[in-house]
Design a protein around this motif. Sequence first.
Motif, PDB file in Angstrom:
ATOM      1  N   GLY A  10      21.235  43.073   2.733  1.00  0.00           N
ATOM      2  CA  GLY A  10      21.718  44.702   1.758  1.00  0.00           C
ATOM      3  C   GLY A  10      21.638  43.651   0.353  1.00  0.00           C
ATOM      4  O   GLY A  10      21.932  44.671  -0.061  1.00  0.00           O
ATOM      5  N   HIS A  11      22.167  42.327   0.616  1.00  0.00           N
ATOM      6  CA  HIS A  11      22.749  41.824  -0.430  1.00  0.00           C
ATOM      7  C   HIS A  11      22.042  40.560  -1.373  1.00  0.00           C
ATOM      8  O   HIS A  11      21.004  40.395  -0.806  1.00  0.00           O
ATOM      9  N   ASN A  12      22.294  40.738  -2.898  1.00  0.00           N
ATOM     10  CA  ASN A  12      21.203  40.029  -3.226  1.00  0.00           C
ATOM     11  C   ASN A  12      22.641  37.750  -2.780  1.00  0.00           C
ATOM     12  O   ASN A  12      23.113  38.216  -1.994  1.00  0.00           O
ATOM     13  N   TYR A  13      21.810  36.832  -2.995  1.00  0.00           N
ATOM     14  CA  TYR A  13      22.306  35.324  -2.329  1.00  0.00           C
ATOM     15  C   TYR A  13      23.326  35.415  -3.239  1.00  0.00           C
ATOM     16  O   TYR A  13      24.384  35.188  -2.841  1.00  0.00           O
ATOM     17  N   GLU A  14      23.525  35.860  -4.369  1.00  0.00           N
ATOM     18  CA  GLU A  14      25.355  35.993  -4.870  1.00  0.00           C
ATOM     19  C   GLU A  14      26.089  36.584  -4.312  1.00  0.00           C
ATOM     20  O   GLU A  14      27.362  36.016  -4.033  1.00  0.00           O
ATOM     21  N   GLU A  15      25.684  38.481  -4.186  1.00  0.00           N
ATOM     22  CA  GLU A  15      26.771  39.157  -3.935  1.00  0.00           C
ATOM     23  C   GLU A  15      27.068  37.881  -1.705  1.00  0.00           C
ATOM     24  O   GLU A  15      28.017  37.633  -1.303  1.00  0.00           O
ATOM     25  N   SER A  16      26.053  38.064  -1.219  1.00  0.00           N
ATOM     26  CA  SER A  16      25.631  37.199   0.068  1.00  0.00           C
ATOM     27  C   SER A  16      27.395  36.169  -0.268  1.00  0.00           C
ATOM     28  O   SER A  16      28.149  35.801   0.420  1.00  0.00           O
ATOM     29  N   THR A  17      26.675  35.398  -1.023  1.00  0.00           N
ATOM     30  CA  THR A  17      27.429  34.186  -0.838  1.00  0.00           C
ATOM     31  C   THR A  17      29.216  34.088  -0.776  1.00  0.00           C
ATOM     32  O   THR A  17      29.959  33.625  -0.163  1.00  0.00           O
ATOM     33  N   TYR A  18      29.275  35.221  -1.981  1.00  0.00           N
ATOM     34  CA  TYR A  18      30.815  36.058  -2.012  1.00  0.00           C
ATOM     35  C   TYR A  18      31.394  35.690  -0.422  1.00  0.00           C
ATOM     36  O   TYR A  18      32.376  36.017  -0.460  1.00  0.00           O
ATOM     37  N   MET A  19      30.060  36.955  -0.139  1.00  0.00           N
ATOM     38  CA  MET A  19      30.904  37.850   0.897  1.00  0.00           C
ATOM     39  C   MET A  19      30.794  36.922   2.172  1.00  0.00           C
ATOM     40  O   MET A  19      31.768  36.986   2.659  1.00  0.00           O
ATOM     41  N   ALA A  20      30.126  35.729   2.253  1.00  0.00           N
ATOM     42  CA  ALA A  20      30.535  34.341   3.349  1.00  0.00           C
ATOM     43  C   ALA A  20      31.483  33.790   3.090  1.00  0.00           C
ATOM     44  O   ALA A  20      32.766  33.530   3.814  1.00  0.00           O
ATOM     45  N   ILE A  21      31.712  33.502   1.401  1.00  0.00           N
ATOM     46  CA  ILE A  21      33.198  32.684   1.372  1.00  0.00           C
ATOM     47  C   ILE A  21      34.196  33.489   1.915  1.00  0.00           C
ATOM     48  O   ILE A  21      35.016  32.998   2.572  1.00  0.00           O
ATOM     49  N   ASP A  22      33.802  35.059   1.757  1.00  0.00           N
ATOM     50  CA  ASP A  22      35.609  35.750   2.211  1.00  0.00           C
ATOM     51  C   ASP A  22      35.677  35.615   3.625  1.00  0.00           C
ATOM     52  O   ASP A  22      37.048  35.524   4.146  1.00  0.00           O
ATOM     53  N   LEU A  23      34.818  35.914   4.277  1.00  0.00           N
ATOM     54  CA  LEU A  23      34.307  36.296   5.703  1.00  0.00           C
ATOM     55  C   LEU A  23      35.059  34.373   6.138  1.00  0.00           C
ATOM     56  O   LEU A  23      36.047  34.048   7.444  1.00  0.00           O
ATOM     57  N   LEU A  24      34.692  33.016   5.723  1.00  0.00           N
ATOM     58  CA  LEU A  24      35.228  32.424   6.089  1.00  0.00           C
ATOM     59  C   LEU A  24      36.473  31.921   5.551  1.00  0.00           C
ATOM     60  O   LEU A  24      37.115  31.012   6.384  1.00  0.00           O
ATOM     61  N   ASP A  25      36.660  31.792   4.992  1.00  0.00           N
ATOM     62  CA  ASP A  25      38.521  32.451   4.781  1.00  0.00           C
ATOM     63  C   ASP A  25      39.281  33.200   5.497  1.00  0.00           C
ATOM     64  O   ASP A  25      40.661  32.724   6.030  1.00  0.00           O
ATOM     65  N   MET A  26      38.759  33.957   6.028  1.00  0.00           N
ATOM     66  CA  MET A  26      39.729  35.239   6.743  1.00  0.00           C
ATOM     67  C   MET A  26      39.666  33.965   8.250  1.00  0.00           C
ATOM     68  O   MET A  26      40.442  34.544   9.139  1.00  0.00           O
ATOM     69  N   ALA A  27      38.477  34.071   8.532  1.00  0.00           N
ATOM     70  CA  ALA A  27      37.906  32.654   9.963  1.00  0.00           C
ATOM     71  C   ALA A  27      38.360  31.542   9.755  1.00  0.00           C
ATOM     72  O   ALA A  27      39.036  30.626  10.663  1.00  0.00           O
ATOM     73  N   GLN A  28      39.697  31.307   8.768  1.00  0.00           N
ATOM     74  CA  GLN A  28      40.302  30.152   7.683  1.00  0.00           C
ATOM     75  C   GLN A  28      39.077  28.500   8.466  1.00  0.00           C
ATOM     76  O   GLN A  28      39.224  27.884   9.323  1.00  0.00           O
TER      77      GLN A  28
END
Length: 531
Positions: free
Chosen positions: A139-157
């Motif tokens: 439900g998100h374009n590639y750019e939005e998905s990339t930023y979301m993925a980075i935030d999630l990986l940051d949360m998971a350290q």
Amino acid sequence: MSFIEVENVTKTFDGVKVLKNINMTINEGKVLGILGRSGSGKSVLINMLRGMKEYKPDEGRIIYTVAMCPGCMRVEAPSKAGTQCSCGCEFQLEKVDFWNCDRKVFAAIKRRISIMLQRTFALYEDDTVIDNVIKSITGHNYEESTYMAIDLLDMAQMTHRITHIARDLSGGEKQRVVLARQIAKEPMLFLADEPTGTLDPKTAELIHQALIEGVKDKGTTMVITSHWPEVMKKLSNYAIWLEKGEIIEEGEPEEVVQKFLEQVPLPEKKEVYETGGPIIQMEGVKKHYYSIERGVVKAVDGIDLTVNDSEIFGIVGLSGAGKTTLSRILYGLTEPSSGKIEVKLGENWVDMTEKGPFGRGRVKPYLGILHQEYSLYPHRNVLGNLTEAISLELPAEFAHMKALYVLKAVGFDEDYAKNILKKYPDELSGGERHRVALAQVLIKEPKIIILDEPTGTMDPITRVQVTDSIRRARDELSQTFLIISHDMDFVLDVCDRAALMRGGKILKEGDPHSIVEELTPTEKEKMLTEE
């Protein structure tokens, strides 16, 4: 608001009731903790809530109260009822008999449930870490998905591994990526089945914190199973204690945990044991390999280690420290880049780097190993796995007796041990399979036994039984154990000496208490920031 109602649910596998008349309610936005021993029915209940076909209840119902869009059939948590769906329709409140509803409704609910399973790393092994997470985002374009993925990986350290290939990660790192992937699906229900059972204290703490930040604090309903009381106290709002398929206690997590701990026995008193001279010697052992993404990886980097005859020696360290690689080198499954490895056989020292029948082939019959990623023969029953499958040729009656003896040694009571001899691995719980795999190693009575995470999926009661069994085996058979473990209580209870590994090196050897102090995050703040 009530979200899931479990009504009089019973489930039988092979004539044995694994869930017996279960009744409970899970409210939206709350975390239900399910505590219990291995084989108590925790994983069965989790898979039933998930909608796995073979876990359909024999009796009873599971009712989901959901907000459903009549236009696109998107499903949300019940509090979304009355709000507008992205397709323009309004969500309507529906009560769904999950296992007896329309097939399309069943599938729509399943799509909105995320699950983390014990010892299962469902990743695209050839993709990078960030691509693994992006593939879970819809439900998100590639750019939005990339930023979301980075935030999630940051949360998971896990941002320090963001461009690494998934197959190059340690087990703990893979588990964190799995967590990020499952949260990325933005589920209405998050199921976690023993998510940190085999992880070191630091990595387990990271997973717990990510579950709090990414699931609990966001108001996502969660069900988490564990046999570790601290997990229940830290993560759940409400807890139930399952024992042999029945709820025997429920209520506030602190109270349920306290009652559970009251029936955990103490291990037999640990006495000083007079070990013999050296039986394993390593000098300057290295294992370096090259990865396109990571460059030169120093998995094992100059190890000097001596283990004595009849000693129980522990190796502890964070995920990715090189512990498993070291055990594989000793057993001969991984070739070292350099260094000297010798094992004493009788009066002779055997060079384990030398292949063939005059090298490590002479020692192999006297070595046993339990891999972290163990496997049983799926088309043989438990008795077959403990005998013919491992070339243990014994008269039928003696094989039966010996199998029962070793199953009792790893925590099964006699009646249950007799019952599972005819069962196949896929009919056992994860913890039961783990214990059978340990029994498969012990039954051959090897001289040197390497155990990689032997208690990862074991409840506290079974852990005590295995602790006592290992010490008795050492006392009666003069066996030597090299144990790799993240379970600090187990290391303290069973090991004579221990070593701390970090970054492929052994930093310290000595008394297990001094080693564990170096690893426990609450006692050593620096371990939260150092690998």
